[in-house]
Structures are given as structure tokens and as C-alpha cells.
Design a protein around this motif. Structure first.
Motif, PDB file in Angstrom:
ATOM      1  N   THR A 160     -23.304  34.141 -29.015  1.00 58.14           N
ATOM      2  CA  THR A 160     -23.438  35.483 -28.910  1.00 58.14           C
ATOM      3  C   THR A 160     -24.476  35.454 -28.115  1.00 58.14           C
ATOM      4  OG1 THR A 160     -24.593  35.658 -30.919  1.00 58.14           O
ATOM      5  CG2 THR A 160     -22.787  36.819 -31.351  1.00 58.14           C
ATOM      6  N   SER A 161     -25.476  34.181 -27.095  1.00 57.70           N
ATOM      7  CA  SER A 161     -26.079  34.425 -26.139  1.00 57.70           C
ATOM      8  C   SER A 161     -25.717  34.306 -25.220  1.00 57.70           C
ATOM      9  CB  SER A 161     -27.830  33.960 -26.722  1.00 57.70           C
ATOM     10  OG  SER A 161     -27.077  33.065 -27.409  1.00 57.70           O
ATOM     11  N   ASP A 162     -24.505  33.941 -25.073  1.00 52.96           N
ATOM     12  CA  ASP A 162     -23.780  33.093 -24.064  1.00 52.96           C
ATOM     13  C   ASP A 162     -24.259  32.682 -24.038  1.00 52.96           C
ATOM     14  OD1 ASP A 162     -22.102  35.583 -23.443  1.00 52.96           O
ATOM     15  OD2 ASP A 162     -23.508  36.957 -22.598  1.00 52.96           O
ATOM     16  N   ASP A 218     -11.835  42.237 -29.755  1.00 53.10           N
ATOM     17  CA  ASP A 218     -12.447  42.531 -28.417  1.00 53.10           C
ATOM     18  C   ASP A 218     -13.910  42.439 -28.821  1.00 53.10           C
ATOM     19  OD1 ASP A 218      -9.321  43.819 -28.018  1.00 53.10           O
ATOM     20  OD2 ASP A 218      -9.845  45.683 -28.781  1.00 53.10           O
ATOM     21  N   GLU A 219     -14.889  42.792 -29.614  1.00 49.67           N
ATOM     22  CA  GLU A 219     -15.822  43.365 -29.555  1.00 49.67           C
ATOM     23  C   GLU A 219     -16.112  41.308 -29.241  1.00 49.67           C
ATOM     24  OE1 GLU A 219     -17.581  46.787 -32.954  1.00 49.67           O
ATOM     25  OE2 GLU A 219     -16.247  45.055 -33.088  1.00 49.67           O
ATOM     26  N   PHE A 265     -14.835  41.381 -25.057  1.00 48.97           N
ATOM     27  CA  PHE A 265     -14.985  42.352 -23.601  1.00 48.97           C
ATOM     28  C   PHE A 265     -16.326  42.994 -24.564  1.00 48.97           C
ATOM     29  CE2 PHE A 265      -9.808  42.456 -24.794  1.00 48.97           C
ATOM     30  CZ  PHE A 265      -9.993  42.678 -23.888  1.00 48.97           C
ATOM     31  N   ASP A 266     -17.089  42.852 -22.878  1.00 45.22           N
ATOM     32  CA  ASP A 266     -18.595  44.160 -23.082  1.00 45.22           C
ATOM     33  C   ASP A 266     -18.376  45.064 -22.658  1.00 45.22           C
ATOM     34  OD1 ASP A 266     -19.855  41.437 -21.432  1.00 45.22           O
ATOM     35  OD2 ASP A 266     -19.144  42.042 -19.504  1.00 45.22           O
ATOM     36  N   ASP A 267     -19.422  45.990 -23.534  1.00 47.59           N
ATOM     37  CA  ASP A 267     -19.117  46.952 -24.136  1.00 47.59           C
ATOM     38  C   ASP A 267     -18.844  48.109 -22.735  1.00 47.59           C
ATOM     39  OD1 ASP A 267     -20.031  46.357 -26.351  1.00 47.59           O
ATOM     40  OD2 ASP A 267     -22.474  47.385 -25.210  1.00 47.59           O
ATOM     41  N   ASP A 268     -18.871  47.579 -21.625  1.00 46.64           N
ATOM     42  CA  ASP A 268     -18.300  48.528 -20.742  1.00 46.64           C
ATOM     43  C   ASP A 268     -17.087  48.379 -19.862  1.00 46.64           C
ATOM     44  OD1 ASP A 268     -19.179  46.168 -19.627  1.00 46.64           O
ATOM     45  OD2 ASP A 268     -19.136  47.655 -17.424  1.00 46.64           O
ATOM     46  N   GLU A 269     -16.272  47.384 -20.701  1.00 44.58           N
ATOM     47  CA  GLU A 269     -14.656  47.259 -20.305  1.00 44.58           C
ATOM     48  C   GLU A 269     -13.946  48.030 -21.684  1.00 44.58           C
ATOM     49  OE1 GLU A 269     -14.029  43.454 -18.586  1.00 44.58           O
ATOM     50  OE2 GLU A 269     -15.795  42.903 -20.247  1.00 44.58           O
ATOM     51  N   LYS A 328     -15.017  51.382 -23.468  1.00 38.93           N
ATOM     52  CA  LYS A 328     -15.537  52.241 -23.683  1.00 38.93           C
ATOM     53  C   LYS A 328     -14.889  53.035 -23.124  1.00 38.93           C
ATOM     54  CE  LYS A 328     -19.180  55.288 -23.746  1.00 38.93           C
ATOM     55  NZ  LYS A 328     -19.419  55.647 -24.872  1.00 38.93           N
TER      56      LYS A 328
END
Length: 85
Positions: free
Chosen positions: A10-12, A33-34, A37-41, A43
Motif C-alpha cells: 500500500t505504500s508502493d 479497482d481500488e 487504479f489511482d483515485d483520479d483514474e 472518478k
């Protein structure tokens, strides 16, 4: 799955294998998906969110009709774009 492994993912700090993603999803109580993908991908514009919410209010058979219509329209648009190139 250990807390250390979850933290690293979770911290990459680590790239999870596919076999690791499902247990991670279960432990975190989220969707694939969560995780991927990043949040902006993910929304959707507010208007689309409202339209999709309204579609979910329809009876199942009407929802299927709307889905098939949308799939057909998207396929048509993608074909048109490909033909332009």
C-alpha cells in the motif's frame, strides 16, 4: 498476509503478484479497482454518476437493455475512431 506485506504494497514499496492481490482485497475490504487504479483514474464525472445511479433504479431487464445500448454505442464510436486513423 502479514501487516508488513500490506504496508509495503500500500505504500508502493512492493509490486504485488496477482496471487497476492485477492487476499489483500479481502483483508482491506475494498475492490480490485481500488487496489490497482489511482483515485483520479476511477472518478466519474458527477453527471455520469447520477445517470448510472438512475439506471440502477430501473428493473433488471431495463438495465440490461441500457447496458447493451451503451455497449453498442461505445463499440460504434471506437470503430469510427479507428477508421479515421
Amino acid at each position: 498476509m502479514s501487516p508488513k506485506t500490506i504496508y509495503q504494497i500500500t505504500s508502493d514499496n512492493a509490486e504485488p503478484r496477482l496471487s497476492t492481490i485477492k487476499p489483500l482485497i479481502v483483508q482491506l475490504g475494498c475492490t480490485a479497482d481500488e487496489i490497482i487504479f489511482d483515485d483520479d483514474e476511477l472518478k466519474l464525472p458527477t453527471e455520469l454518476q447520477m445517470i448510472l445511479k438512475n439506471i440502477t433504479q430501473l428493473p433488471d431487464e431495463k438495465q440490461e437493455i441500457v447496458k447493451e445500448m451503451l455497449k453498442g454505442w461505445v463499440t460504434y464510436q471506437l470503430t469510427q475512431e479507428m477508421n479515421k486513423k
